[in-house]
Design an enzyme around this catalytic site. Structure first.
Site, PDB file in Angstrom:
ATOM      1  N   ARG A  93       0.817  -1.220   0.000  1.00  0.00           N
ATOM      2  CA  ARG A  93       0.000   0.000   0.000  1.00  0.00           C
ATOM      3  C   ARG A  93       0.849   1.267   0.000  1.00  0.00           C
ATOM      4  O   ARG A  93       0.337   2.350  -0.247  1.00  0.00           O
ATOM      5  CB  ARG A  93      -0.947  -0.021   1.206  1.00  0.00           C
ATOM      6  CG  ARG A  93      -2.104  -1.009   1.042  1.00  0.00           C
ATOM      7  CD  ARG A  93      -2.898  -1.193   2.304  1.00  0.00           C
ATOM      8  NE  ARG A  93      -2.188  -2.026   3.273  1.00  0.00           N
ATOM      9  CZ  ARG A  93      -2.684  -2.384   4.446  1.00  0.00           C
ATOM     10  NH1 ARG A  93      -3.897  -1.961   4.800  1.00  0.00           N
ATOM     11  NH2 ARG A  93      -1.999  -3.139   5.264  1.00  0.00           N
ATOM     12  N   GLN A  94       2.149   1.123   0.258  1.00  0.00           N
ATOM     13  CA  GLN A  94       3.060   2.275   0.183  1.00  0.00           C
ATOM     14  C   GLN A  94       3.768   2.231  -1.173  1.00  0.00           C
ATOM     15  O   GLN A  94       4.968   2.026  -1.268  1.00  0.00           O
ATOM     16  CB  GLN A  94       4.068   2.234   1.331  1.00  0.00           C
ATOM     17  CG  GLN A  94       3.413   2.320   2.708  1.00  0.00           C
ATOM     18  CD  GLN A  94       4.439   2.318   3.830  1.00  0.00           C
ATOM     19  OE1 GLN A  94       5.449   3.005   3.770  1.00  0.00           O
ATOM     20  NE2 GLN A  94       4.178   1.527   4.864  1.00  0.00           N
ATOM     21  N   ASP A 167     -14.648   0.692  -4.132  1.00  0.00           N
ATOM     22  CA  ASP A 167     -14.086   2.002  -4.458  1.00  0.00           C
ATOM     23  C   ASP A 167     -13.763   2.038  -5.952  1.00  0.00           C
ATOM     24  O   ASP A 167     -13.778   1.007  -6.637  1.00  0.00           O
ATOM     25  CB  ASP A 167     -12.836   2.316  -3.618  1.00  0.00           C
ATOM     26  CG  ASP A 167     -11.799   1.209  -3.666  1.00  0.00           C
ATOM     27  OD1 ASP A 167     -11.569   0.655  -4.767  1.00  0.00           O
ATOM     28  OD2 ASP A 167     -11.217   0.882  -2.617  1.00  0.00           O
ATOM     29  N   LYS A 190     -16.861   6.707  -2.650  1.00  0.00           N
ATOM     30  CA  LYS A 190     -16.763   7.178  -1.267  1.00  0.00           C
ATOM     31  C   LYS A 190     -15.890   8.423  -1.229  1.00  0.00           C
ATOM     32  O   LYS A 190     -14.892   8.524  -1.948  1.00  0.00           O
ATOM     33  CB  LYS A 190     -16.198   6.095  -0.346  1.00  0.00           C
ATOM     34  CG  LYS A 190     -14.838   5.565  -0.760  1.00  0.00           C
ATOM     35  CD  LYS A 190     -14.323   4.534   0.210  1.00  0.00           C
ATOM     36  CE  LYS A 190     -12.886   4.159  -0.173  1.00  0.00           C
ATOM     37  NZ  LYS A 190     -12.287   3.182   0.690  1.00  0.00           N
ATOM     38  N   ARG A 192     -14.660  11.884   1.572  1.00  0.00           N
ATOM     39  CA  ARG A 192     -14.730  12.558   2.863  1.00  0.00           C
ATOM     40  C   ARG A 192     -15.005  14.038   2.642  1.00  0.00           C
ATOM     41  O   ARG A 192     -14.324  14.685   1.848  1.00  0.00           O
ATOM     42  CB  ARG A 192     -13.415  12.399   3.631  1.00  0.00           C
ATOM     43  CG  ARG A 192     -13.156  10.981   4.119  1.00  0.00           C
ATOM     44  CD  ARG A 192     -11.892  10.922   4.966  1.00  0.00           C
ATOM     45  NE  ARG A 192     -11.588   9.558   5.367  1.00  0.00           N
ATOM     46  CZ  ARG A 192     -12.095   8.966   6.447  1.00  0.00           C
ATOM     47  NH1 ARG A 192     -12.942   9.628   7.213  1.00  0.00           N
ATOM     48  NH2 ARG A 192     -11.780   7.729   6.755  1.00  0.00           N
ATOM     49  N   ASP A 216     -12.718  -7.185  -3.375  1.00  0.00           N
ATOM     50  CA  ASP A 216     -11.578  -6.324  -3.081  1.00  0.00           C
ATOM     51  C   ASP A 216     -10.328  -7.180  -2.933  1.00  0.00           C
ATOM     52  O   ASP A 216     -10.409  -8.420  -2.893  1.00  0.00           O
ATOM     53  CB  ASP A 216     -11.829  -5.514  -1.805  1.00  0.00           C
ATOM     54  CG  ASP A 216     -11.126  -4.156  -1.826  1.00  0.00           C
ATOM     55  OD1 ASP A 216     -10.301  -3.919  -2.733  1.00  0.00           O
ATOM     56  OD2 ASP A 216     -11.394  -3.331  -0.922  1.00  0.00           O
ATOM     57  N   SER A 221      -8.747  -3.101   8.339  1.00  0.00           N
ATOM     58  CA  SER A 221      -9.588  -2.738   9.487  1.00  0.00           C
ATOM     59  C   SER A 221     -11.047  -3.108   9.232  1.00  0.00           C
ATOM     60  O   SER A 221     -11.848  -3.157  10.167  1.00  0.00           O
ATOM     61  CB  SER A 221      -9.478  -1.238   9.759  1.00  0.00           C
ATOM     62  OG  SER A 221     -10.021  -0.498   8.674  1.00  0.00           O
ATOM     63  N   GLY A 223     -13.290  -1.375   7.927  1.00  0.00           N
ATOM     64  CA  GLY A 223     -14.187  -0.221   8.033  1.00  0.00           C
ATOM     65  C   GLY A 223     -14.876   0.087   6.712  1.00  0.00           C
ATOM     66  O   GLY A 223     -16.113   0.234   6.658  1.00  0.00           O
TER      67      GLY A 223
END
Length: 310
Positions: A93-94, A167, A190, A192, A216, A221, A223
Site C-alpha cells: 500500500r506504500q 471504491d 466514497k 470525505r 476487493d 480494518s 471499516g
C-alpha cells in the site's frame, strides 16, 4: 525442484507441497534469544530450483526478515534458481509518495528481496499493478479471480447477483469477476467532506433487490467494507457478501465484520487465519494452494503461467 517454508504460513506451504507430491525441504528458521533470525537449510540445494513460501503478513517486519535471510542462505548454498513465493506482499500500500518526505516502501522491499538473492517472485493480487515494475527480476502476479468465480458459481447459482466494487480503484478487478459470472456491476463512490468526518458513500448502479457481492484485494480494518455493506442494504440490496483476497483483519476488524450486515466474508489462505477469524460465524477461508502450486509447477517446467487465467 524443492519447496521450502518459513514460519509465516506453514499450512499453505504444506498444501502446496502436497499438491506437487513433494515433501517440504528440511530447514530450521528460528530466533536467537535477542530475536535475531537464524536460518539453516538442512538439505543439499546445490543446483536446485527452490521455491520459498513466505507471505510478509503480520508481524510484517519479522516475516520479511525471515524471507530475506532464507534467500541469502539459499544463494550461499548455490541453489540454481531461487523463487520467492510471497502470496501476500506486505508494504504494497506504500506504492507511491502520498505527500512530501514520505517513502515508497514497496520499492524498498522489492530491492531487498532482489539483493537478498531471489531470481524470481511469485505473488497474488498485488495492491497495485505498478509494483511489478519495482522489480528488476521476473515477477508473476497471480489472480484469485478463478478461485472466487468457481466458489460464487457453486454457492450463488441462479441468484440475482450484482458485483460491487467498494471504491473506484477496484473497478477493473470487480468487472473481471462480473464478466465471468455474467452479472451486473455497481461501484461505490466514497469521499470525505473534511478530515475527521465519516465518509459519504454514493452507489453508482441500482442494487435494489439484488444479492450483492463486494470484491476487493485487501481487508484490513474492515471499516470500508462494513460501511459499504450498510450503504448497500440501505439502498435496498437483498443481501451483501464479500470476496477479498488478503484477510489482514487487524485490530477490531473481526468484531466489526461479525456485527456488520455482511452475510459472509470469504478470504483466501494467503495469510494464515487467526483464532478469531476461524471462530467467526460469517468469515470463511478458501484455499489458493492449488493455484499457487500449479503456477510453481509451470515455472519449474518453463511453461506458460498466464494461460492459467485465460
Amino acid at each position: 525442484m524443492k519447496v521450502l517454508a518459513c514460519n509465516a504460513n506453514r499450512p499453505l506451504a504444506e498444501a502446496i507441497a502436497a499438491y506437487l507430491h513433494l515433501e517440504l525441504t528440511h530447514a530450521t528458521v528460528r530466533r536467537f534469544s535477542d530475536m535475531e533470525v537464524f536460518v539453516e537449510i538442512q538439505e543439499n540445494v546445490r543446483g536446485e530450483d527452490v521455491f520459498v513460501v513466505q507471505p510478509t503478513s503480520y508481524p510484517a517486519n519479522d516475516n520479511l526478515m525471515e524471507l530475506l535471510v532464507t534467500l541469502d542462505a539459499l544463494r550461499r548454498g548455490s541453489a540454481r534458481r531461487i523463487t520467492a513465493v510471497v502470496p501476500y506482499f506486505g508494504y504494497a500500500r506504500q506504492d507511491r509518495k502520498t505527500g512530501p518526505r514520505t517513502p515508497i516502501t514497496a520499492k524498498l522491499v522489492a530491492n531487498l528481496i532482489t539483493q537478498a538473492g531471489a531470481n524470481r517472485v511469485v505473488t497474488l493480487d498485488l495492491h497495485s499493478g505498478q509494483i511489478q515494475g519495482f522489480f528488476d527480476i521476473p515477477l508473476d502476479n497471480l489472480y484469485s479471480a478463478p478461485v472466487f468465480v468457481q466458489d460464487i458459481k457453486d454457492r450463488y447459482a441462479g441468484e440475482n447477483l450484482m458485483v460491487v466494487s467498494p471504491d473506484v480503484g477496484g473497478v477493473v478487478r470487480a468487472r473481471g469477476i462480473a464478466k465471468r459470472i455474467e452479472a451486473d456491476l455497481a461501484i461505490i463512490d466514497k469521499r470525505r467532506e473534511r478530515a475527521g468526518v465519516s465518509e459519504v458513500m454514493n452507489i453508482i448502479g441500482d442494487v435494489k433487490g439484488r444479492n450483492c457481492i463486494l470484491v476487493d484485494d485487501i481487508v484490513d480494518s474492515a471499516g470500508t467494507l462494513c460501511n459499504a455493506a450498510v450503504a448497500l442494504m440501505n439502498a435496498g440490496a437483498k443481501s451483501v457478501s464479500a470476496y477479498v483476497t488478503h484477510g489482514v483483519l487487524s485490530g477490531g476488524a473481526v468484531a466489526r465484520v461479525t456485527s456488520s450486515p455482511l452475510k459472509e466474508l470469504v478470504i483466501t489462505d494467503s495469510i494464515q487465519a487467526t483464532e478469531a477469524v476461524r471462530l467467526a460465524d460469517n468469515i470463511r477461508q478458501i484455499t489458493i494452494a492449488p493455484l499457487l502450486a500449479e503456477a510453481i509447477d509451470r515455472i519449474s517446467d518453463e511453461r506458460s503461467v498466464s494461460s492459467l487465467f485465460d
